[in-house]
Design a protein around this motif. Structure first.
Motif, PDB file in Angstrom:
ATOM      1  N   GLU A  69       1.045  -1.417   0.010  1.00 12.25           N
ATOM      2  CA  GLU A  69      -0.078   0.276   0.187  1.00 12.25           C
ATOM      3  C   GLU A  69       0.771   1.329  -0.103  1.00 12.25           C
ATOM      4  O   GLU A  69       1.965   1.229   0.585  1.00 12.25           O
ATOM      5  N   TYR A  80      -1.008   4.737  -0.296  1.00 11.29           N
ATOM      6  CA  TYR A  80      -1.851   5.480   0.313  1.00 11.29           C
ATOM      7  C   TYR A  80      -3.413   5.294   0.305  1.00 11.29           C
ATOM      8  O   TYR A  80      -3.448   3.966  -0.151  1.00 11.29           O
ATOM      9  N   ARG A 108      -6.063   5.284  -1.796  1.00 12.21           N
ATOM     10  CA  ARG A 108      -6.586   4.458  -2.629  1.00 12.21           C
ATOM     11  C   ARG A 108      -5.259   4.116  -3.811  1.00 12.21           C
ATOM     12  O   ARG A 108      -5.775   3.677  -4.632  1.00 12.21           O
ATOM     13  N   MET A 109      -4.027   3.924  -3.298  1.00 14.50           N
ATOM     14  CA  MET A 109      -2.745   3.652  -4.216  1.00 14.50           C
ATOM     15  C   MET A 109      -2.096   2.613  -3.658  1.00 14.50           C
ATOM     16  O   MET A 109      -2.012   2.122  -2.633  1.00 14.50           O
ATOM     17  N   ALA A 154       3.686  10.661  -0.447  1.00 14.84           N
ATOM     18  CA  ALA A 154       2.168  10.709  -0.429  1.00 14.84           C
ATOM     19  C   ALA A 154       1.705  11.446   0.882  1.00 14.84           C
ATOM     20  O   ALA A 154       1.106  12.138   1.112  1.00 14.84           O
ATOM     21  N   THR A 168      -2.112  11.908  -6.103  1.00 15.71           N
ATOM     22  CA  THR A 168      -2.388  10.791  -7.154  1.00 15.71           C
ATOM     23  C   THR A 168      -1.279  10.033  -7.623  1.00 15.71           C
ATOM     24  O   THR A 168      -0.254  10.374  -7.675  1.00 15.71           O
ATOM     25  N   ALA A 169      -1.736   9.005  -8.167  1.00 15.94           N
ATOM     26  CA  ALA A 169      -0.939   7.941  -9.172  1.00 15.94           C
ATOM     27  C   ALA A 169      -0.076   8.764  -9.860  1.00 15.94           C
ATOM     28  O   ALA A 169       1.148   8.424 -10.088  1.00 15.94           O
ATOM     29  N   GLU A 186      -4.072   3.645  -8.990  1.00 17.08           N
ATOM     30  CA  GLU A 186      -4.874   4.316  -8.048  1.00 17.08           C
ATOM     31  C   GLU A 186      -6.451   3.911  -8.563  1.00 17.08           C
ATOM     32  O   GLU A 186      -6.679   3.618  -9.511  1.00 17.08           O
ATOM     33  N   ASP A 232     -10.087   4.309 -12.914  1.00 11.95           N
ATOM     34  CA  ASP A 232      -8.720   3.638 -12.559  1.00 11.95           C
ATOM     35  C   ASP A 232      -7.426   4.039 -13.277  1.00 11.95           C
ATOM     36  O   ASP A 232      -7.477   4.444 -14.273  1.00 11.95           O
ATOM     37  N   GLN A 233      -6.479   4.254 -12.506  1.00  7.83           N
ATOM     38  CA  GLN A 233      -5.081   4.820 -13.040  1.00  7.83           C
ATOM     39  C   GLN A 233      -3.998   3.601 -12.783  1.00  7.83           C
ATOM     40  O   GLN A 233      -3.948   3.201 -11.593  1.00  7.83           O
TER      41      GLN A 233
END
Length: 250
Positions: free
Chosen positions: A53, A55, A57-58, A80, A93-94, A124, A132-133
């Motif tokens: 993990e 962050y 959502r990442m 992050a 963000t990613a 992410e 999704d990224q």
């Protein structure tokens, strides 16, 4: 008289060196499924993680030399945390992290004698699959925006070919996991990957706040058994269970 090597030859030698180091490692696959993003690594070690993990959502996945990608992972966590604290958690963000990693990897590749022998993915989770990224970064700092699936390390071409052959949008977790494991097994026709030989984690859209969840061996085994009982072998077929139990260990 010092031996002269052209800049072009130096870059080529560095790239060949890094590719050979990455290819010696075990593969990792990243796949989108209906409720999130799945990470599957051929990794029997319980101590040295290839998937982590970063962050809320990442998440991060890597292949290659462990100490080098672990340094990158730790730097990503610090990036992050600092940006989330100074600005807003939504500003982490990613894409921003991928750009930071690209700068580091590119600088090391061009200015240091030895490049990093690593390949990484930064993912992410969005509100839906379309948002999704997934970014793939190579040893020289190149960044690729990926969709659907990614295969890295080991015999990545064979793994990617298996994913390309059977991947489709909207896979359930059961089918996505079976596809990922089957693709990893494609590297060696005589090898069967048991749950204890796998490192598996998800970014799960059904969870709140922290979306990362690491799956224990018992849960991996249950999902694979469900896939096999439903006749799912990495090919298109009937849907299976898509949820992730909250009892899974971090």
């Amino acid at each position: 008289m010092p031996f002269y090597v052209s800049p072009e030859q130096q870059m080529k030698d560095k790239a060949d060196y890094a590719r050979k180091g990455i290819a010696r490692g075990r593969s990792v696959v990243v796949l989108q499924y209906d409720d999130g993003i799945l990470f599957v690594a051929d990794n029997p070690s319980r101590a040295l993680h290839k998937i982590s993990e970063i962050y809320d959502r990442m998440a991060f996945a890597a292949v290659g030399k462990y100490n080098e990608f672990e340094n990158l992972r730790q730097a990503g966590v610090r990036y992050a945390d600092v940006n989330g604290y100074m600005y807003d958690r939504r500003d982490v963000t990613a894409r921003g992290l991928a750009n930071a990693y690209a700068t580091t990897l590119g600088t090391v590749f061009t200015e240091m004698n030895k490049p990093y022998e690593v390949e990484i993915v930064v993912a992410e989770l969005g509100e839906d699959a379309a948002s999704d990224q997934i970014y793939r970064l190579t040893f020289d700092g190149s960044v690729a925006d990926e969709h659907g699936y990614v295969a890295m390390g080991g015999q990545a071409d064979q793994v990617a070919a298996a994913l390309q052959e059977h991947f489709e949008e909207g896979l359930t977790l059961v089918r996505a996991l079976r596809l990922g494991v089957t693709a990893l097994e494609r590297q060696d026709a005589d090898r069967h990957l048991a749950a204890e030989q796998l490192e598996v984690a998800v970014l799960d859209r059904n969870r709140t706040h922290r979306l990362f969840r690491r799956l224990p061996a018992a849960r991996i085994r249950a999902l694979l058994e469900e896939a096999d009982s439903d006749g799912v072998s990495g090919e298109s077929g009937e849907s299976g269970e898509s949820g992730v139990e909250d009892t899974a260990a971090e």
